[in-house]
Design an enzyme around this catalytic site. Structure first.
Site, PDB file in Angstrom:
ATOM      1  CE  LYS A 140      14.370  82.567  39.363  1.00 17.34           C
ATOM      2  NZ  LYS A 140      13.516  81.971  40.426  1.00 17.34           N
ATOM      3  N   GLY A 192      23.009  79.845  44.947  1.00 13.50           N
ATOM      4  CA  GLY A 192      22.176  78.455  44.827  1.00 13.50           C
ATOM      5  C   GLY A 192      22.960  77.381  44.826  1.00 13.50           C
ATOM      6  CB  SER A 193      22.115  73.869  43.690  1.00 12.09           C
ATOM      7  OG  SER A 193      21.571  74.004  42.430  1.00 12.09           O
ATOM      8  CD  GLU A 242      21.456  69.840  39.832  1.00 11.60           C
ATOM      9  OE1 GLU A 242      21.120  69.692  41.190  1.00 11.60           O
ATOM     10  OE2 GLU A 242      20.911  69.254  38.757  1.00 11.60           O
ATOM     11  CD  GLU A 250      26.689  82.179  48.919  1.00 10.44           C
ATOM     12  OE1 GLU A 250      27.196  80.805  49.037  1.00 10.44           O
ATOM     13  OE2 GLU A 250      26.069  82.610  49.365  1.00 10.44           O
ATOM     14  CB  CYS A 296      25.698  78.387  51.154  1.00  9.06           C
ATOM     15  SG  CYS A 296      25.565  80.071  51.930  1.00  9.06           S
ATOM     16  CD  GLU A 354      24.742  72.972  49.814  1.00 11.54           C
ATOM     17  OE1 GLU A 354      24.157  73.036  48.718  1.00 11.54           O
ATOM     18  OE2 GLU A 354      25.066  73.745  50.449  1.00 11.54           O
TER      19      GLU A 354
HETATM   20  P1  NAP Z   1      18.682  76.208  42.951  1.00 17.12           P
HETATM   21  O1  NAP Z   1      17.680  75.385  41.719  1.00 17.12           O
HETATM   22  O2  NAP Z   1      19.885  76.125  42.726  1.00 17.12           O
HETATM   23  O3  NAP Z   1      17.670  77.497  42.948  1.00 17.12           O
HETATM   24  C1  NAP Z   1      18.699  78.740  43.203  1.00 17.12           C
HETATM   25  C2  NAP Z   1      18.086  79.746  42.236  1.00 17.12           C
HETATM   26  O4  NAP Z   1      18.426  79.478  40.794  1.00 17.12           O
HETATM   27  C3  NAP Z   1      16.585  80.061  42.273  1.00 17.12           C
HETATM   28  O5  NAP Z   1      15.917  81.356  42.052  1.00 17.12           O
HETATM   29  C4  NAP Z   1      16.094  79.195  41.009  1.00 17.12           C
HETATM   30  O6  NAP Z   1      14.875  79.250  40.518  1.00 17.12           O
HETATM   31  C5  NAP Z   1      17.073  79.395  39.924  1.00 17.12           C
HETATM   32  N1  NAP Z   1      17.313  78.482  39.094  1.00 17.12           N
HETATM   33  C6  NAP Z   1      17.195  77.091  38.880  1.00 17.12           C
HETATM   34  N2  NAP Z   1      17.269  76.598  37.710  1.00 17.12           N
HETATM   35  C7  NAP Z   1      17.837  77.676  36.942  1.00 17.12           C
HETATM   36  C8  NAP Z   1      18.373  77.674  35.735  1.00 17.12           C
HETATM   37  N3  NAP Z   1      18.400  76.584  35.001  1.00 17.12           N
HETATM   38  N4  NAP Z   1      18.853  78.822  35.282  1.00 17.12           N
HETATM   39  C9  NAP Z   1      19.013  79.874  35.980  1.00 17.12           C
HETATM   40  N5  NAP Z   1      18.257  79.920  37.234  1.00 17.12           N
HETATM   41  C10 NAP Z   1      18.050  78.915  37.814  1.00 17.12           C
HETATM   42  O7  NAP Z   1      18.233  75.438  44.290  1.00 17.12           O
HETATM   43  P2  NAP Z   1      17.102  74.578  44.860  1.00 17.12           P
HETATM   44  O8  NAP Z   1      16.598  73.724  43.470  1.00 17.12           O
HETATM   45  O9  NAP Z   1      15.953  75.510  45.310  1.00 17.12           O
HETATM   46  O10 NAP Z   1      17.547  73.753  45.984  1.00 17.12           O
HETATM   47  C11 NAP Z   1      18.537  72.807  45.524  1.00 17.12           C
HETATM   48  C12 NAP Z   1      19.665  72.355  46.357  1.00 17.12           C
HETATM   49  O11 NAP Z   1      20.429  73.531  45.995  1.00 17.12           O
HETATM   50  C13 NAP Z   1      19.269  72.377  47.568  1.00 17.12           C
HETATM   51  O12 NAP Z   1      19.036  71.241  48.471  1.00 17.12           O
HETATM   52  C14 NAP Z   1      20.764  73.188  48.374  1.00 17.12           C
HETATM   53  O13 NAP Z   1      21.794  71.813  48.339  1.00 17.12           O
HETATM   54  C15 NAP Z   1      21.587  74.044  47.202  1.00 17.12           C
HETATM   55  N6  NAP Z   1      21.029  75.372  47.622  1.00 17.12           N
HETATM   56  C16 NAP Z   1      22.168  76.158  47.974  1.00 17.12           C
HETATM   57  C17 NAP Z   1      21.930  77.419  48.431  1.00 17.12           C
HETATM   58  C18 NAP Z   1      23.192  78.032  48.845  1.00 17.12           C
HETATM   59  O14 NAP Z   1      22.903  79.262  49.349  1.00 17.12           O
HETATM   60  N7  NAP Z   1      24.268  77.943  48.279  1.00 17.12           N
HETATM   61  C19 NAP Z   1      20.727  78.078  48.428  1.00 17.12           C
HETATM   62  C20 NAP Z   1      19.573  77.035  48.075  1.00 17.12           C
HETATM   63  C21 NAP Z   1      19.836  75.925  47.687  1.00 17.12           C
HETATM   64  P3  NAP Z   1      13.625  78.224  41.122  1.00 17.12           P
HETATM   65  O15 NAP Z   1      13.359  79.094  42.517  1.00 17.12           O
HETATM   66  O16 NAP Z   1      12.634  78.156  40.189  1.00 17.12           O
HETATM   67  O17 NAP Z   1      14.126  77.040  41.317  1.00 17.12           O
END
Ligand code: NAP
Ligand code: MG
Length: 496
Positions: free
Chosen positions: A194, A247-248, A250, A269, A303, A400
């Site tokens: 995804k 991703g995050s 959280e 990661e 990240c 972050e």
């Molecule tokens: P995110 O919510 O962690 O998104 C990462 C991936 O996880 C996306 O494909 C997302 O789908 C999916 N996801 C979200 N909620 C989920 C759930 N309950 N179950 C399974 N998958 C789920 O990140 P974001 O909201 O885009 O960004 C928020 C913050 O995360 C950023 O500000 C940054 O601090 C951090 N982040 C970190 C990284 C990294 O490389 N470490 C990358 C991106 C973001 P959706 O696309 O629909 O949200």
């Protein structure tokens, strides 16, 4: 900082054609609509306008994709294929990436906002290198023969883990895809991936390329959709054997909880709050350039972003003013504009988040040497920002930000810097700048981080393990470690 006037020029023919076609899910070798018939909009972060409508996969579509991946794993030609044949398909996919480098880079820039020039020399070539490196592993996944007492022949086999669910973010959409699918395919797994809701486009072009290359049906399934629906179903699905998430932190914790149902294997990661430590004995000009690159690369949406800058007090002003001067010299504009150094953030949500952090820092007493505000009023641009007068307990020092915002702090005692640098729940990466070899290695050993760069920053290679200490993740990507995360080891004992 100069905000470039938008240049209105027609999109290249490929992008017009690609974007005008229906964007469907890729399941079991076919492009299909979502079961619900729903679509969701994908925005151009440079303008806030809709770029494309994409089929919105949810739990029902993930179920179909997992079924296809399971079938392909248990009974398709993939299962019986020689490793060398698997390798050849991965190499062919990498060749396709190379042939379509311009198209992939363009989609990446349009969808994510990053400078096209960067996507051309970083995102796409690094994706290609990752695929080729992993293709090489396909023929080198071996067990061992192990002497045990008694009349036995004992050996191990390394077998693919099965159906791999992969959930990726929007900051490097293509590269994160390559990091994920490369080792999974090399190991012989099948995939349900995804992409992030903000950036599904390059993954959908990859689906077309995978079909052209001739991966058997169901080996690679790509299902764009939202995290809370499609992503959550991957994480909880009883027939997914492993989930790999970037991703995050959280959401990483949500994935772990969701995975408990069938105890699928989990690799994560996650986020970072990486310290970049500059000693007074460093090459200061190189350190300034490295600090600016460490935080402003990809608009800080890395990240590994070096978001906490620690500078020995005697050179603090010189370094922070140098980084601020670098920030002010950057052109902020559309990723498609060749003059652009800094593109927009990926979404209005990230724009609010990042400007919110800057305001929180300033309200708690930090001072902006550069930037500190949104740039312009259209698109999701933020001025590259250097904050000083920071305190360790400020939110900008602990959370972050994921934007072009660095929080700088002076230090006096080199012996205390490790405590300050390690004062975070994260542990993804770190930088050290010094000409003193002994100090460099001591600090590198003391930093609690998965990667330490000495006199450089953001240097990656597919042969180097990458991942986090502490709350920055579980497991490692790239290198042979990634292969380990997609295989199970079986011991076989034969009585002679
Ligand atoms: P995110 O919510 O962690 O998104 C990462 C991936 O996880 C996306 O494909 C997302 O789908 C999916 N996801 C979200 N909620 C989920 C759930 N309950 N179950 C399974 N998958 C789920 O990140 P974001 O909201 O885009 O960004 C928020 C913050 O995360 C950023 O500000 C940054 O601090 C951090 N982040 C970190 C990284 C990294 O490389 N470490 C990358 C991106 C973001 P959706 O696309 O629909 O949200
Ligand atoms: Mg999200």
């Amino acid at each position: 900082m100069a905000l470039l006037e938008p240049q209105v020029s027609a999109l290249p023919a490929f992008a017009q054609k690609f974007l005008s076609r229906d964007k469907q899910l890729f399941i079991d070798g076919e492009f299909v609509d979502a079961v619900s018939g729903k679509t969701f909009p994908v925005f151009n972060p440079a303008t806030g306008e809709i770029l494309a409508k994409v089929a919105e996969g949810d739990a029902a579509d993930i179920d179909l994709a997992v079924k296809a991946a399971r079938r392909a794993f248990e009974s398709g030609p993939w299962r019986s294929m020689a490793p060398a044949e698997r390798a050849r398909l991965i190499y062919k996919l990498a060749d396709k990436f190379e042939e379509r480098l311009e198209d992939l880079a363009l989609l990446e820039s349009l969808d994510n906002g990053k400078p096209l020039a960067v996507a051309r020399v970083a995102d796409v070539p690094m994706s290609i290198e990752n695929l080729r490196y992993m293709a090489g592993w396909a023929t080198k996944i071996v067990g061992s023969s192990i002497p045990i007492p008694g009349e036995f022949h004992a050996y191990t086999r390394r077998e693919p883990i099965g159906v791999a669910g992969q959930i990726i973010p929007w900051n490097f959409p293509l590269l994160m895809l390559a990091w994920k699918i490369g080792p999974a395919l090399a190991a012989g797994c099948t995939i349900v991936l995804k992409p992030a809701e903000q950036t599904p486009l390059s993954a959908l072009l990859v689906a077309e390329l995978a079909a052209e290359v001739g991966f058997p049906k169901g080996v690679i399934n790509i299902v764009p959709g939202y995290g809370e629906t499609a992503g959550a179903r991957i994480a909880a699905h009883p027939d997914v054997d492993k989930v790999a998430f970037t991703g995050s932190t959280e959401v990483g914790k949500i994935i772990v909880r969701a995975a408990t149902g069938n105890l699928k294997k989990v690799t994560l990661e996650l986020g970072g709050k990486s310290p970049n430590v500059i000693f007074a004995d460093a090459n200061i000009q190189e350190a300034i350039a490295g600090a600016a690159f460490g935080i402003f690369f990809n608009m800080g949406q890395c990240c590994t972003a070096g978001s906490r800058l620690f500078v020995e007090r005697s050179v603090f002003d010189e370094v922070t003013q140098g980084v601020a001067a670098a920030a002010k010299a950057m052109n902020v504009g559309s990723g498609l504009d060749a003059r652009t150094d800094i593109g927009p953030l990926v979404s209005d949500e990230q724009l609010d988040r990042v400007t919110g952090y800057i305001q929180s820092g300033i309200s708690e007493g930090a001072r902006a040497l550069s930037g500190g505000v949104r740039a312009g009023d259209k698109g999701y641009f933020v001025e590259p920002t250097v904050l000083v007068d920071t305190k360790p307990d400020m939110k900008i020092m602990r959370e972050e930000i994921f934007g072009p915002v660095v929080a700088a702090t002076p230090f006096d005692d080199p012996n205390e810097i490790l405590a300050a640098a390690n004062d975070t729940v994260f542990g993804l990466a770190a930088g050290v700048w010094t000409k003193d070899v002994s100090k460099a290695h001591k600090v590198a050993a003391g930093l609690r981080a998965g990667t330490v760069w000495v006199n450089c920053y953001n240097v990656f290679d597919p042969a180097l393990p990458f991942g986090g200490f502490k709350q920055s993740g579980w497991g490692r990507e790239m290198s042979s470690n990634a292969i380990d995360c997609y295989t199970e080891t079986k011991s076989v004992v034969v009585k002679l």
